[in-house]
Scaffold this active site. Structure first.
Site, PDB file in Angstrom:
ATOM      1  N   GLU A 121      -2.386 -35.076   7.765  1.00 53.15           N
ATOM      2  CA  GLU A 121      -2.462 -36.551   7.753  1.00 53.15           C
ATOM      3  C   GLU A 121      -1.210 -37.198   7.159  1.00 53.15           C
ATOM      4  OE1 GLU A 121      -6.236 -37.788   6.000  1.00 53.15           O
ATOM      5  OE2 GLU A 121      -7.328 -37.042   7.734  1.00 53.15           O
TER       6      GLU A 121
ATOM      7  N   GLU B 287     -10.580 -32.207  12.020  1.00 50.46           N
ATOM      8  CA  GLU B 287     -11.504 -32.791  11.036  1.00 50.46           C
ATOM      9  C   GLU B 287     -12.424 -33.724  11.793  1.00 50.46           C
ATOM     10  OE1 GLU B 287     -10.163 -34.403   7.281  1.00 50.46           O
ATOM     11  OE2 GLU B 287      -8.459 -33.006   7.247  1.00 50.46           O
TER      12      GLU B 287
HETATM   13  O1  AHR Z   1     -12.092 -33.674   4.607  1.00 50.06           O
HETATM   14  C1  AHR Z   1     -11.842 -34.537   3.545  1.00 50.06           C
HETATM   15  C2  AHR Z   1     -10.475 -35.208   3.643  1.00 50.06           C
HETATM   16  O2  AHR Z   1     -10.481 -36.096   4.723  1.00 50.06           O
HETATM   17  C3  AHR Z   1      -9.303 -34.306   3.915  1.00 50.06           C
HETATM   18  O3  AHR Z   1      -8.771 -33.764   2.765  1.00 50.06           O
HETATM   19  C4  AHR Z   1      -8.317 -35.238   4.543  1.00 50.06           C
HETATM   20  O4  AHR Z   1      -7.463 -34.586   5.432  1.00 50.06           O
HETATM   21  C5  AHR Z   1      -9.162 -36.302   5.209  1.00 50.06           C
HETATM   22  O5  AHR Z   1      -8.738 -37.557   4.901  1.00 50.06           O
END
Ligand code: AHR
Length: 503
Positions: A173, A292
């Site tokens: 990110e 994610e």
């Molecule tokens: O999964 C939790 C968090 O969400 C991770 O660390 C990050 O990549 C995202 O913002």
């Protein structure tokens, strides 16, 4: 009762389902590692301190790949802190989650855990506070056989054979202001390209995931993807997508429609990847790593308070969403979306695996149990293998705040090598069952093997350690299969897995 129809044909193929779309994620965050997978002293702990009861649950999920060690955590992580004698590893401030990282579990321990859990490691390098040099060194440490500084250091640390990690994330990110070492698209694209080049020079067989936007709502979304790929197209294999949904307003109809947003997101990112390819006159396709995805909102308030009261704590109960029945339905709909985009989504990681926004929960010193969202993921991973077929669906629709036409019934279908066919269907209707007719004209000799239904009268029902079986799949009506036509009832608000096997 509402009615929906679906046509399936062996020749309507979306693409092969890459098993890695049933991947998961463990970050050094909260009780994911410490108190989750690792708890020396727990009655089920193995010789390394890993909880066997948790490993057994992970095996039930059949997780092909686990992203590690972050997440936001990785953007301030020194991989060297996590190797060598444990008593000499440093405690570090983790500026991602304002906790203290002890490095008790590190690279070798996690690789050993992954082997036990029968999964592969997808390892993220730090492109936030560090860069291409640290990235190429960790590849050398993990994958080079011997005879160099880092490979010999690995051997000295106990691993004679290479750890053989073949899938790597180029940071995390990197567009987010919350990220340590946030970058502009150009800065990140250049860094990712140089890191990728060096990493592949060390090991030509690795695959690399570049960071897409941290979310579709980011102001730079779209332009970020384009500019990043413009810099690193030749040296990377996948672009990442991240997306979480919540239902703080308690609007179930709207919430269950969120998988349509996920679908649109995927299609947009595919278009951008292909636009960069076209501009470069490059026949290579960049595939997607949806690394994610999940529901995340239940724990937000609790986390804000915890951060105020316990800055720099260890193994704090952060991001511990307790998932309810409607969350499992959306997770099912998201899995359907991933399968239906199998031609371009080759990796996906539910975030995360244990305790932290997770299908598996533990009590430190106590038991382990499956949250509601565990079940659709387990079933999709077990039966959503083979070829994803393109279902032609006619379904009644409904309107909600953000979407005009949400199909009440949504579905994906997987055709396996042995000729068995599995349908994954969600009925989003709050009150009415759906009678589904499936035209199976191109399939001979199938029989209805199983109809598994996940349903609860209360959308807010949850599983707990004391009542772990509140929301679990049960056997549903088997329907009828007659002359190539399957007729089956999908109860109101339900996730359904219908398995048709060869007679
Ligand atoms: O999964 C939790 C968090 O969400 C991770 O660390 C990050 O990549 C995202 O913002």
């Amino acid at each position: 009762m509402k009615k929906a129809t679906m046509i399936l044909d062996k020749d309507f193929q979306i693409g092969d389902i890459d098993k890695r779309i049933y991947g998961n994620f463990i970050e050094h965050l909260g009780r994911a590692v410490y108190g989750g997978i690792y708890e020396p002293g727990h009655p089920t702990a193995d010789q390394y301190g890993f909880r066997r009861d948790v490993i057994d649950m992970v095996k039930k999920l059949n997780v092909p790949v686990v992203r590690y060690p972050g997440g936001n955590f990785v953007s301030g992580f020194n991989w060297e802190d996590s190797i060598g004698p444990r008593d000499q590893r440093p405690n570090r401030l983790d500026l991602a989650w304002f906790t203290t990282e002890t490095n008790e579990v590190g690279l070798h321990e996690f690789a050993a855990w992954a082997k036990e859990a029968q999964t592969e490691v997808m390892y993220a390098v730090n492109l936030g506070t560090r860069g291409p040099d640290a990235a190429r060194n960790v590849v050398e440490y993990c994958n080079h056989p011997s005879g160099t500084y880092y490979s010999d250091l690995r051997i000295k640390n106990g691993a004679v054979d290479p750890l053989n990690i073949k899938l790597w994330c180029l940071g995390n990110e990197m567009d987010g202001p919350w990220q340590m070492g946030m970058k502009t698209a150009y800065e990140y694209g250049r860094t990712a390209n140089e890191a990728a080049k060096l990493m592949k020079w060390v090991d030509k067989d690795i695959e690399l995931v570049a960071c897409g936007s941290s979310g579709r709502a980011m102001p730079s979304y779209g332009a970020w993807e384009y500019e990043v790929l413009n810099e690193c197209y030749d040296n990377v294999d996948y672009l990442s997508l991240h997306r979480y949904y919540g239902n703080p307003e308690g609007d179930t109809k709207q919430f269950l429609a969120r998988s349509m947003d996920m679908d649109a997101f995927i299609k947009e990112v595919v278009s951008i990847c292909d636009a960069v390819g076209a501009k470069k006159r490059n026949a290579k396709k960049i595939h997607l790593s949806f690394d994610e995805w999940n529901v995340w909102y239940h724990s937000n308030q609790q986390d804000a308070e915890l951060h105020k009261s316990d800055r720099w704590g260890r193994a704090l109960p952060l991001l511990e969403d307790v998932y309810n029945f409607e969350d499992a339905l959306l997770v099912g709909a998201m899995l359907i979306t991933l399968m239906r985009n199998a031609d371009r989504v080759k990796i996906a990681c539910m975030a995360q695996l244990v305790n932290v926004i997770a299908p598996i929960m533990t009590r430190t010193g106590g038991g382990v149990w499956a949250q509601t969202i565990f079940y659709p993921l387990m079933q999709a991973s077990a039966f959503g293998r083979g070829v994803s077929l393109q279902p032609v669906i006619q379904s009644p629709t409904y309107a909600c705040k953000d979407f005009d036409q949400v199909p009440v019934m949504d579905a994906a279908a997987a055709l396996q090598d042995d000729g068995s066919l599995t349908l994954f269907c969600v009925n989003r209707d709050l009150e009415e069952d759906v009678q589904l007719s499936v035209n199976l004209r191109a399939f001979d000799g199938l029989q209805i093997q199983e109809h598994s239904v996940l349903h609860h009268a209360d959308v807010n029902a949850v599983n707990t350690e004391a009542a772990p079986d509140t929301v679990v799949p049960v056997a549903g009506d088997l329907g009828e299969l007659d002359g190539g036509k399957l007729t089956i009832t999908l109860p109101a608000l339900s996730w359904n897995v219908i398995r048709l096997t060869k007679r």
